[in-house]
Design an enzyme around this catalytic site. Sequence first.
Site, PDB file in Angstrom:
ATOM      1  N   ARG A 221       0.908  -1.285   0.215  1.00 39.26           N
ATOM      2  CA  ARG A 221       0.100  -0.142   0.084  1.00 39.26           C
ATOM      3  C   ARG A 221       0.871   1.151   0.076  1.00 39.26           C
ATOM      4  O   ARG A 221       1.911   1.291   0.588  1.00 39.26           O
ATOM      5  CB  ARG A 221      -0.863   0.162   1.189  1.00 39.26           C
ATOM      6  CG  ARG A 221      -2.220  -0.957   1.210  1.00 39.26           C
ATOM      7  CD  ARG A 221      -3.212  -0.446   0.182  1.00 39.26           C
ATOM      8  NE  ARG A 221      -4.238  -1.094   0.075  1.00 39.26           N
ATOM      9  CZ  ARG A 221      -4.548  -2.258  -0.792  1.00 39.26           C
ATOM     10  NH1 ARG A 221      -3.340  -2.508  -1.573  1.00 39.26           N
ATOM     11  NH2 ARG A 221      -5.652  -2.762  -0.987  1.00 39.26           N
ATOM     12  N   HIS A 269      -0.274   0.526  -9.666  1.00 40.03           N
ATOM     13  CA  HIS A 269      -1.279  -0.544  -9.106  1.00 40.03           C
ATOM     14  C   HIS A 269      -1.806  -1.403  -9.858  1.00 40.03           C
ATOM     15  O   HIS A 269      -2.949  -1.727  -9.922  1.00 40.03           O
ATOM     16  CB  HIS A 269      -2.259   0.526  -8.246  1.00 40.03           C
ATOM     17  CG  HIS A 269      -2.729  -0.273  -7.030  1.00 40.03           C
ATOM     18  ND1 HIS A 269      -3.072   0.406  -5.904  1.00 40.03           N
ATOM     19  CD2 HIS A 269      -2.807  -1.469  -6.675  1.00 40.03           C
ATOM     20  CE1 HIS A 269      -3.550  -0.460  -4.906  1.00 40.03           C
ATOM     21  NE2 HIS A 269      -3.309  -1.602  -5.686  1.00 40.03           N
TER      22      HIS A 269
HETATM   23  P1  NDP Z   1      -2.082 -11.151   4.519  1.00 38.25           P
HETATM   24  O1  NDP Z   1      -3.030 -10.503   5.695  1.00 38.25           O
HETATM   25  O2  NDP Z   1      -2.415 -12.428   4.149  1.00 38.25           O
HETATM   26  O3  NDP Z   1      -0.613 -11.360   5.191  1.00 38.25           O
HETATM   27  C1  NDP Z   1      -0.048 -10.055   5.881  1.00 38.25           C
HETATM   28  C2  NDP Z   1       1.384 -10.411   6.529  1.00 38.25           C
HETATM   29  O4  NDP Z   1       1.966  -9.409   7.229  1.00 38.25           O
HETATM   30  C3  NDP Z   1       1.195 -11.538   7.494  1.00 38.25           C
HETATM   31  O5  NDP Z   1       2.288 -12.392   7.585  1.00 38.25           O
HETATM   32  C4  NDP Z   1       1.172 -10.557   9.026  1.00 38.25           C
HETATM   33  O6  NDP Z   1       1.638 -11.297   9.902  1.00 38.25           O
HETATM   34  C5  NDP Z   1       2.275  -9.520   8.439  1.00 38.25           C
HETATM   35  N1  NDP Z   1       1.803  -8.308   9.270  1.00 38.25           N
HETATM   36  C6  NDP Z   1       0.765  -7.823   9.813  1.00 38.25           C
HETATM   37  N2  NDP Z   1       1.030  -6.742  10.510  1.00 38.25           N
HETATM   38  C7  NDP Z   1       2.641  -6.927  10.722  1.00 38.25           C
HETATM   39  C8  NDP Z   1       3.169  -5.823  11.334  1.00 38.25           C
HETATM   40  N3  NDP Z   1       2.823  -4.850  12.240  1.00 38.25           N
HETATM   41  N4  NDP Z   1       4.590  -6.369  11.305  1.00 38.25           N
HETATM   42  C9  NDP Z   1       4.994  -7.415  10.858  1.00 38.25           C
HETATM   43  N5  NDP Z   1       4.405  -8.016  10.006  1.00 38.25           N
HETATM   44  C10 NDP Z   1       3.155  -7.926   9.770  1.00 38.25           C
HETATM   45  O7  NDP Z   1      -2.041 -10.098   3.205  1.00 38.25           O
HETATM   46  P2  NDP Z   1      -1.790 -10.525   1.814  1.00 38.25           P
HETATM   47  O8  NDP Z   1      -0.611 -11.335   1.619  1.00 38.25           O
HETATM   48  O9  NDP Z   1      -2.944 -10.820   1.110  1.00 38.25           O
HETATM   49  O10 NDP Z   1      -1.522  -9.033   1.103  1.00 38.25           O
HETATM   50  C11 NDP Z   1      -0.342  -8.223   1.582  1.00 38.25           C
HETATM   51  C12 NDP Z   1      -0.261  -6.912   0.857  1.00 38.25           C
HETATM   52  O11 NDP Z   1      -0.443  -6.732  -0.586  1.00 38.25           O
HETATM   53  C13 NDP Z   1      -1.762  -6.018   1.547  1.00 38.25           C
HETATM   54  O12 NDP Z   1      -1.332  -4.731   1.682  1.00 38.25           O
HETATM   55  C14 NDP Z   1      -2.756  -6.015   0.285  1.00 38.25           C
HETATM   56  O13 NDP Z   1      -3.420  -4.704   0.406  1.00 38.25           O
HETATM   57  C15 NDP Z   1      -1.526  -5.718  -0.915  1.00 38.25           C
HETATM   58  N6  NDP Z   1      -2.035  -5.978  -2.157  1.00 38.25           N
HETATM   59  C16 NDP Z   1      -1.537  -5.440  -3.486  1.00 38.25           C
HETATM   60  C17 NDP Z   1      -2.076  -5.588  -4.629  1.00 38.25           C
HETATM   61  C18 NDP Z   1      -1.436  -4.846  -5.742  1.00 38.25           C
HETATM   62  O14 NDP Z   1      -1.740  -5.234  -7.026  1.00 38.25           O
HETATM   63  N7  NDP Z   1      -0.600  -3.941  -5.582  1.00 38.25           N
HETATM   64  C19 NDP Z   1      -2.818  -6.625  -4.875  1.00 38.25           C
HETATM   65  C20 NDP Z   1      -3.262  -7.574  -3.868  1.00 38.25           C
HETATM   66  C21 NDP Z   1      -2.683  -7.081  -2.446  1.00 38.25           C
HETATM   67  P3  NDP Z   1       1.042 -12.533  10.540  1.00 38.25           P
HETATM   68  O15 NDP Z   1       1.345 -13.648   9.525  1.00 38.25           O
HETATM   69  O16 NDP Z   1       1.957 -12.929  11.680  1.00 38.25           O
HETATM   70  O17 NDP Z   1      -0.316 -12.170  10.776  1.00 38.25           O
END
Ligand code: NDP
Length: 306
Positions: A221, A269
Amino acid sequence: MSIFIISPNRDPKDWIESFKTQAPDIAVHTDLDAVNPKDIQLALVWNHQHGALQAFPNLKLISSMGAGVDHIFADDKRPQVPVARVMGEALTVSMSQYILAAVLQYQRKFKEYALDQAAQMWNQERGEHSQIKVGILGMGSLGLDAAMKLDQIGIEVIGYGRSAKSKTVVPYYHGDQLEEFLGQINVLVCLLPLTEETKDILNINLFRKCQPGTYLINVARGLHLVEDDLIKALNEGLLSGAFLDVFRKEPLEPNHPFWKHPQINITPHIASVTKPALAVRDVIINYRNLQSGEKLINLADPAAGY
Ligand code: NDP
């Protein structure tokens, strides 16, 4: 019971077609005047107007049309019902392809070779970045898939997430191990969700903790990145370049310094655009599970914000 789609800047045509093909029995609406709001139990949304979901008194589930749910949790007037998101191959395949492409163009110096070509220069001395170590910040649905695929093509990769995980394909760090993780890497891929904790996380202090000259890839993001800090970090040599798919304000403004920056690559994006034909499968499962009272899938955690 039926589904209502709200996606102000996104044409829902392909979603509606996919529902028609895969679940012709489900009524899908987009026009509030043509539906009894009491019939709507599932709202499928992307950047809906805050407060709009209050129109549906019997809402049971809000489903995001993408992986991110930050746009839903930002609506404090939304009904307090579960929130689901898109997961799986509707997003992972193209996201991992994008990340591999971004890492490989950096590693193999394709940008530099393009400049050589423009200057008609045959330069075999450039070599490649042979010692790269990729760190994936955010090892969720997308991060894990990208890590596995980078590992499969022989790139060294480690990951960092919020909570402990018992088994991961690549070395994994979490919680207070952020500095240990950052200190080893020279390519940083951000795949975090946008939450209160992660907003502005890609800032100069974090860049200082990476190896000097780290290459940044942000596909998560725009609000993760402090944009002025990126320019500063490039000027100071803390970072050597960046590949960005997301921006604080989209579309990127015409006079934004990123457009013409020689060390920054931009895409609008598009890293992984949700494929409706695949994504509706899980929405249909949730629709049926709502009817039968079975457990819903792909739910986000409102306490964690993702
Ligand atoms: P998930 O919710 O599946 O995974 C998020 C990961 O981030 C998890 O491993 C989580 O840890 C970790 N996390 C959350 N908070 C923290 C923190 N404070 N510190 C460290 N690690 C943290 O997300 P997705 O994989 O589905 O998506 C990831 C990103 O990609 C999102 O921001 C989404 O909006 C973006 N995206 C962008 C697209 C694009 O076209 N550019 C398309 C699709 C998605 P834990 O495993 O411990 O919960």
